[in-house]
Design an enzyme around this catalytic site. Structure first.
Site, short mmCIF file in Angstrom:
data_model
loop_
_atom_site.label_atom_id
_atom_site.label_comp_id
_atom_site.label_asym_id
_atom_site.label_seq_id
_atom_site.Cartn_x
_atom_site.Cartn_y
_atom_site.Cartn_z
N ASN A 11 0.88 -1.29 0.09
CA ASN A 11 -0.17 0.18 0.12
C ASN A 11 1.02 1.31 -0.43
O ASN A 11 1.73 1.83 0.93
CB ASN A 11 -0.65 -0.49 1.28
CG ASN A 11 -2.00 1.18 1.25
OD1 ASN A 11 -1.28 2.34 0.79
ND2 ASN A 11 -3.16 1.13 1.74
N ASP A 71 -0.67 -4.83 11.01
CA ASP A 71 -2.23 -4.79 10.41
C ASP A 71 -2.97 -3.81 11.61
O ASP A 71 -2.69 -3.89 13.18
CB ASP A 71 -2.95 -6.70 10.85
CG ASP A 71 -3.99 -6.84 10.16
OD1 ASP A 71 -4.23 -6.29 9.21
OD2 ASP A 71 -3.94 -7.86 10.83
N ASP A 156 -12.32 6.11 8.15
CA ASP A 156 -12.64 7.76 8.60
C ASP A 156 -13.80 8.35 8.37
O ASP A 156 -13.25 9.15 9.04
CB ASP A 156 -11.65 7.87 7.20
CG ASP A 156 -9.79 7.61 7.84
OD1 ASP A 156 -9.93 7.44 8.95
OD2 ASP A 156 -8.49 8.10 6.98
N LYS A 176 -3.45 13.80 10.39
CA LYS A 176 -3.72 12.49 10.88
C LYS A 176 -2.95 11.66 11.15
O LYS A 176 -2.62 10.69 11.78
CB LYS A 176 -4.84 11.80 9.87
CG LYS A 176 -5.22 10.51 10.33
CD LYS A 176 -5.66 9.76 9.03
CE LYS A 176 -6.00 8.20 9.17
NZ LYS A 176 -6.17 7.32 7.64
N HIS A 181 -2.94 5.58 14.73
CA HIS A 181 -2.61 4.70 15.97
C HIS A 181 -1.38 4.35 14.62
O HIS A 181 -0.58 3.85 15.20
CB HIS A 181 -4.17 3.04 15.48
CG HIS A 181 -4.49 3.49 13.98
ND1 HIS A 181 -5.21 4.86 13.57
CD2 HIS A 181 -4.60 2.46 13.00
CE1 HIS A 181 -5.71 4.39 12.35
NE2 HIS A 181 -4.99 3.80 11.84
N ARG A 182 -1.22 3.96 13.80
CA ARG A 182 -0.13 3.41 12.70
C ARG A 182 0.72 4.31 13.18
O ARG A 182 1.93 3.72 13.62
CB ARG A 182 -0.51 3.85 11.51
CG ARG A 182 0.12 2.56 10.59
CD ARG A 182 -0.24 2.51 8.93
NE ARG A 182 -1.28 3.36 8.95
CZ ARG A 182 -2.70 3.28 8.67
NH1 ARG A 182 -2.51 1.94 9.12
NH2 ARG A 182 -3.77 4.59 8.08
#
Ligand code: IMP
Length: 200
Positions: A11, A71, A156, A176, A181-182
């Site tokens: 990605n 993940d 989102d 963001k 979280h990432r």
């Protein structure tokens, strides 16, 4: 000599975000584009940890280099943690983001604002033949009653972040990417690498 790590994700949005966070003069970050023919990893684990570890291990086995993988799941309190590890295929195997959002809003129909708490949990695994590390990042929020905003992806538009007073889809992407979280999970990984805690 620089240590090399492979990012086990195809990605490109994630790649850009992660490369930015992990910038480190001692580390050369490679991506799957550097390894044509790298296997597609099926995310069929029962936990985020299992999936992240599986992806990192498979890419390590193919490249023979330490591999890092993530993940993510959306865990909704009222739904006892669902969709969780099934977030990408919540409404079926080939579900679009819109299908998943629709199913989620349906599952929460009539649930009052105070009971719509949710969190994104991102699990990151770093795997080599000598060491394995797992870190996680969490972003707390609430599921809105309708979609709001055009940015981002996935859930989102329905993920409201009280700290910022808007949904992820309404938020500036730079904000963001610094607070998600990432971002939190990869910052933990960066610290671990900077402190030379990982055995390559
Ligand atoms: P992945 O494991 O990071 O690919 O995430 C699994 C699913 O969680 C994705 O298909 C999205 O639906 C959702 N997801 C992951 N990260 C985000 C995010 O930052 N915003 C919204 N949805 C996300």
């Amino acid at each position: 000599m620089k240590k090399r790590i492979v990012l086990a994700t195809g990605n490109q949005d994630k790649v850009k975000e992660i490369v930015e966070i992990l910038k480190n003069p001692d580390i050369e970050l490679l991506t799957l584009e550097d390894f044509p023919g790298a296997p597609e990893v099926v995310e069929d684990g029962e936990t985020l940890e299992e999936n992240a570890l599986k992806k990192a291990r498979v890419i390590f086995e193919f490249t023979q280099l330490p591999a890092v993988s993530d993940d993510t799941g959306l865990e909704v309190e009222y739904l006892n943690g669902a969709p969780g590890v099934y977030s990408s295929r919540y409404s079926g195997e080939n579900a679009t983001y819109a299908d998943n959002v629709k199913k989620l809003l349906g599952a929460l129909q009539g649930v009052p604002p105070g009971k719509r708490q949710a969190r994104f949990r991102c699990v990151v695994a770093l795997y080599s033949e000598n060491d394995t590390r797992i870190v996680e990042g969490i972003c707390e929020g609430e599921i809105t009653e309708q979609s709001r905003g055009n940015g981002g992806f996935g859930y989102d538009p329905v993920f409201f972040v009280p700290a910022q007073g808007c949904t992820f889809a309404e938020m500036d992407l730079n904000v963001k990417n610094k607070t998600s979280h990432r971002a939190k999970a990869f910052l933990k990984l960066r610290n671990l690498l900077e402190n030379k805690e990982f055995k390559f």
